[in-house]
Enzyme design. Structure first.
Site, PDB file in Angstrom:
ATOM      1  N   TYR A 127      -2.407  11.516   2.744  1.00  0.00           N
ATOM      2  CA  TYR A 127      -3.708  12.166   2.072  1.00  0.00           C
ATOM      3  C   TYR A 127      -3.037  13.483   1.343  1.00  0.00           C
ATOM      4  CZ  TYR A 127      -4.340   6.979   1.594  1.00  0.00           C
ATOM      5  OH  TYR A 127      -4.902   5.698   2.069  1.00  0.00           O
TER       6      TYR A 127
ATOM      7  N   HIS B  41      -6.505  -6.844  -1.330  1.00  0.00           N
ATOM      8  CA  HIS B  41      -5.380  -5.303  -1.532  1.00  0.00           C
ATOM      9  C   HIS B  41      -4.188  -6.192   0.157  1.00  0.00           C
ATOM     10  CE1 HIS B  41      -4.399  -1.464  -0.351  1.00  0.00           C
ATOM     11  NE2 HIS B  41      -4.447  -1.734   0.829  1.00  0.00           N
TER      12      HIS B  41
ATOM     13  N   ASP C 146       1.073  -1.461   0.135  1.00  0.00           N
ATOM     14  CA  ASP C 146      -0.781   0.117   0.103  1.00  0.00           C
ATOM     15  C   ASP C 146       0.691   1.346   0.069  1.00  0.00           C
ATOM     16  OD1 ASP C 146      -2.508   0.491   0.409  1.00  0.00           O
ATOM     17  OD2 ASP C 146      -1.630   1.985   2.457  1.00  0.00           O
TER      18      ASP C 146
END
Length: 287
Positions: free
Chosen positions: A210, A266, A103
């Site tokens: 982010y 994921h 990730d």
């Protein structure tokens, strides 16, 4: 995991908490976690590679769990994040190390391998796109843009961390469990995550990764290819990142190999630890 050592590593102006295992003289492999995890993300890899003779270093990346949490969004740019890992590498005796990232950890690993290839001997990335791929996909792939809509929600001030904290972090727990195979995250695992999320300023700092992604995007080099030997592992049932990102990413790795898992998500390294560990071990050995 009684054989683990906990330590603090000074690097790039911050102090990172890290877990270390394996013989001190063994070849070094650094594992980098993603969102919303911490070193515990690699619970099914640490002892395996320590027993195989590797010196395993697993930091809480900046902003997570017990590591430092700078307050400025700019402190979470990809350059700063990769700089942290470069500093960790500088603390070991080996000229080159292997880096494994999942990730966000994979994104950091890709950037590090492109900009510090002399220090990264082998690169393993799990369900994370090459840093040049995701922006390009946003421009031409509406399905991926929709899948990534949470990234835009993260840009709001204070709201994401406020919502994530509600009801004992119910949204984060739901996100882990509804995007993974049943049983991947046990109740005991979730309690470990809740403790990490509850660290002072942790949620804000985690979300700042982010925010920095869109607000402090670095200028990409003219040549974005990663020439370090690379193994890209991809669970095809990823709810966040489409398989087309894997294919586009490996195209930027002239010495790369892509292995996909039809029925994994994921959270591939937690769902298929035996297969993943065997592939990584074979790859690190130069096979």
């Amino acid at each position: 995991m009684s054989s683990l050592q906990h330590c603090q590593i000074e690097t790039n102006g911050v102090r990172l908490h890290a877990v270390v295992a394996g013989p001190e003289g063994g070849p070094v492999v650094i594992f980098l976690h993603g969102f919303p995890e911490f070193w515990y993300s690699w619970r099914r890899q640490i002892e395996h590679f320590a027993r195989a003779g590797y010196r395993v270093i697993v930091p809480d990346q900046r902003g997570y769990n017990l590591s430092d949490k700078p307050s400025d969004i700019a402190d979470y740019s990809i350059k700063q994040l990769a700089g942290d890992v470069a500093g960790v590498i500088d603390t070991v005796k080996w000229q080159q190390v292997s880096v494994v990232g999942h990730d966000w950890g994979g994104a950091v690993a890709f950037w590090l391998a492109r900009h510090r290839p002399e220090r990264v001997g082998r690169l393993v990335v799990i369900n994370a796109p090459h840093f040049a791929v995701l922006p390009a996909e946003f421009r031409r792939n509406f399905k991926q843009l929709w899948r990534s809509r949470y990234m835009f929600f993260m840009q709001a001030p204070w709201l994401p961390e406020t919502m994530y904290k509600q009801a004992n972090y119910a949204r984060l727990v739901k996100a882990l469990r509804r995007t993974s195979r049943p049983g991947t995250f046990s109740d005991d695992d979730i309690q470990q995550y809740r403790q990490a999320w509850a660290q002072p300023d942790a949620l804000r700092s985690m979300v700042n990764w982010y925010r920095a992604l869109l607000r402090h995007r670095p200028k990409l080099p003219d040549d974005v290819d990663v020439r370090v030997a690379t193994l890209l592992l991809w669970g095809e049932q990823d709810r966040f990142l489409g398989k087309e990102l894997a294919e586009a990413s490996i195209a930027h790795c002239p010495h790369g190999r892509l292995v996909t898992f039809d029925d994994a998500t994921h959270w591939l390294h937690l769902e298929e630890p035996q297969r993943v560990n065997a592939l990584i071990e074979e790859f690190l050995a130069g096979a």
